[in-house]
Design an enzyme around this catalytic site. Structure first.
Site, short mmCIF file in Angstrom:
data_model
loop_
_atom_site.label_atom_id
_atom_site.label_comp_id
_atom_site.label_asym_id
_atom_site.label_seq_id
_atom_site.Cartn_x
_atom_site.Cartn_y
_atom_site.Cartn_z
N LYS A 13 -64.46 69.51 -4.71
CA LYS A 13 -63.26 68.94 -4.08
C LYS A 13 -63.13 69.37 -2.60
O LYS A 13 -62.82 68.55 -1.74
CB LYS A 13 -62.03 69.40 -4.87
CG LYS A 13 -60.70 69.00 -4.30
CD LYS A 13 -59.58 69.41 -5.23
CE LYS A 13 -59.52 70.92 -5.38
NZ LYS A 13 -58.31 71.53 -4.85
N ARG A 88 -49.20 70.11 -7.81
CA ARG A 88 -50.01 70.84 -8.77
C ARG A 88 -49.48 70.64 -10.20
O ARG A 88 -50.18 70.87 -11.16
CB ARG A 88 -49.98 72.32 -8.39
CG ARG A 88 -51.05 73.21 -8.96
CD ARG A 88 -50.93 74.61 -8.36
NE ARG A 88 -49.56 75.07 -8.27
CZ ARG A 88 -48.86 75.56 -9.28
NH1 ARG A 88 -49.42 75.69 -10.46
NH2 ARG A 88 -47.61 75.93 -9.13
N ARG A 127 -72.56 82.64 -9.39
CA ARG A 127 -72.55 83.15 -8.01
C ARG A 127 -72.76 84.66 -7.99
O ARG A 127 -72.23 85.39 -8.83
CB ARG A 127 -71.19 82.85 -7.35
CG ARG A 127 -70.99 81.38 -7.05
CD ARG A 127 -69.63 81.19 -6.41
NE ARG A 127 -69.29 79.77 -6.29
CZ ARG A 127 -68.07 79.30 -6.06
NH1 ARG A 127 -67.06 80.15 -5.93
NH2 ARG A 127 -67.86 78.01 -5.96
N ARG A 162 -68.39 88.82 -7.67
CA ARG A 162 -67.01 88.98 -7.20
C ARG A 162 -66.07 88.85 -8.39
O ARG A 162 -66.32 88.08 -9.30
CB ARG A 162 -66.69 87.87 -6.20
CG ARG A 162 -66.50 88.36 -4.79
CD ARG A 162 -65.82 87.30 -3.99
NE ARG A 162 -66.67 86.11 -3.95
CZ ARG A 162 -67.28 85.68 -2.86
NH1 ARG A 162 -67.15 86.32 -1.74
NH2 ARG A 162 -68.01 84.60 -2.89
N ARG A 173 -58.30 80.87 -15.18
CA ARG A 173 -57.85 79.91 -14.16
C ARG A 173 -57.93 78.48 -14.69
O ARG A 173 -57.07 77.66 -14.39
CB ARG A 173 -58.70 80.05 -12.88
CG ARG A 173 -58.31 81.27 -12.08
CD ARG A 173 -59.31 81.51 -10.98
NE ARG A 173 -59.11 80.63 -9.83
CZ ARG A 173 -59.95 80.58 -8.81
NH1 ARG A 173 -61.02 81.33 -8.80
NH2 ARG A 173 -59.71 79.79 -7.80
#
Ligand SMILES: [Zn+2]
Length: 220
Positions: A13, A88, A127, A162, A173
């Site tokens: 996005k 949202r 990642r 991270r 999330r």
């Protein structure tokens, strides 16, 4: 052209938001930017939002709506824009509907970056970052692997994950994202504004797909 972008982190996005902003000469409006700006300028809504930000809590719908209202009622009100991160929730969408009608800036489309949760987990969960604070080179276990597994190519330090990229964080999330977003998408679907955007493939292919789906004439 007035667009809303909806999608979880890792959906591409952000990249498309940049392209749309740039090429269609739209103003980028990210919730984080509005928040920081309102707090910096000490507006009424900024003052209401500040305590939530300070302790890291989610800013309530009513306060976010106030922030957006301030922006659209300011002398610098946007006419053509990409909204990223707002609305949202369904409640925010309803509030924005009223606001955009009042100021004659109704939405042209809502772009839904639809992606499977497992794909998000593998994109973000893969990642890695160099643990050396002076280096911090980014890697991805499949898309951009280091020559030696777990070791930075540049400085030889071990790679680390991270905290934002840990699987449990991503899943948490995503849960919140779906709680808010599923009813939001339903709402825009009923209004006939929802366009599904592919989240796999080349950046330019995805962009071309988006362009094809956008209405030909922008109401201004
Ligand atoms: Zn390194």
């Amino acid at each position: 052209m007035r667009l809303v972008l909806v999608g979880p982190p890792g959906s591409g996005k952000g990249t498309q938001a940049e392209l749309l902003t740039d090429r269609l000469k739209l103003r980028y409006i990210g919730t984080g930017d509005i928040l920081r700006d309102a707090i910096r300028r000490g507006t009424d809504a900024g003052k209401l939002a500040e305590p939530f930000i300070k302790v890291g809590n989610l800013v309530p719908d009513a306060v976010v709506n106030d922030l957006v209202k301030e922006l659209f009622e300011s002398p610098d009100a946007p006419r053509d824009f990409v909204l990223d991160g707002y609305p949202r929730t369904r409640a925010q969408a309803i509030a924005f509907d009223a606001l955009s009608k009042k100021h004659h800036v109704q939405l042209d489309a809502v772009l839904n970056f639809k992606i499977d949760d497992e794909e998000v987990v593998s994109r973000i969960g893969g990642r890695r970052i160099c643990s050396n604070p002076a280096c911090q080179a980014p890697y991805h276990i499949t898309a951009r692997p280091p020559r030696k597994p777990g070791i930075c190519d540049r400085c030889g330090s071990p790679l680390t994950i991270r905290s934002d990229d840990k699987e449990e964080t991503i899943r948490a999330r995503l849960r919140v994202f779906h709680q808010n977003t599923d009813t939001l998408l339903e709402y825009y679907e009923k209004l006939g504004l929802l366009k599904n955007v592919p989240t796999t493939g080349e950046v330019e292919e995805i962009y071309a797909d988006i362009l094809k789906q956008l209405p030909k004439t922008s109401s201004s």
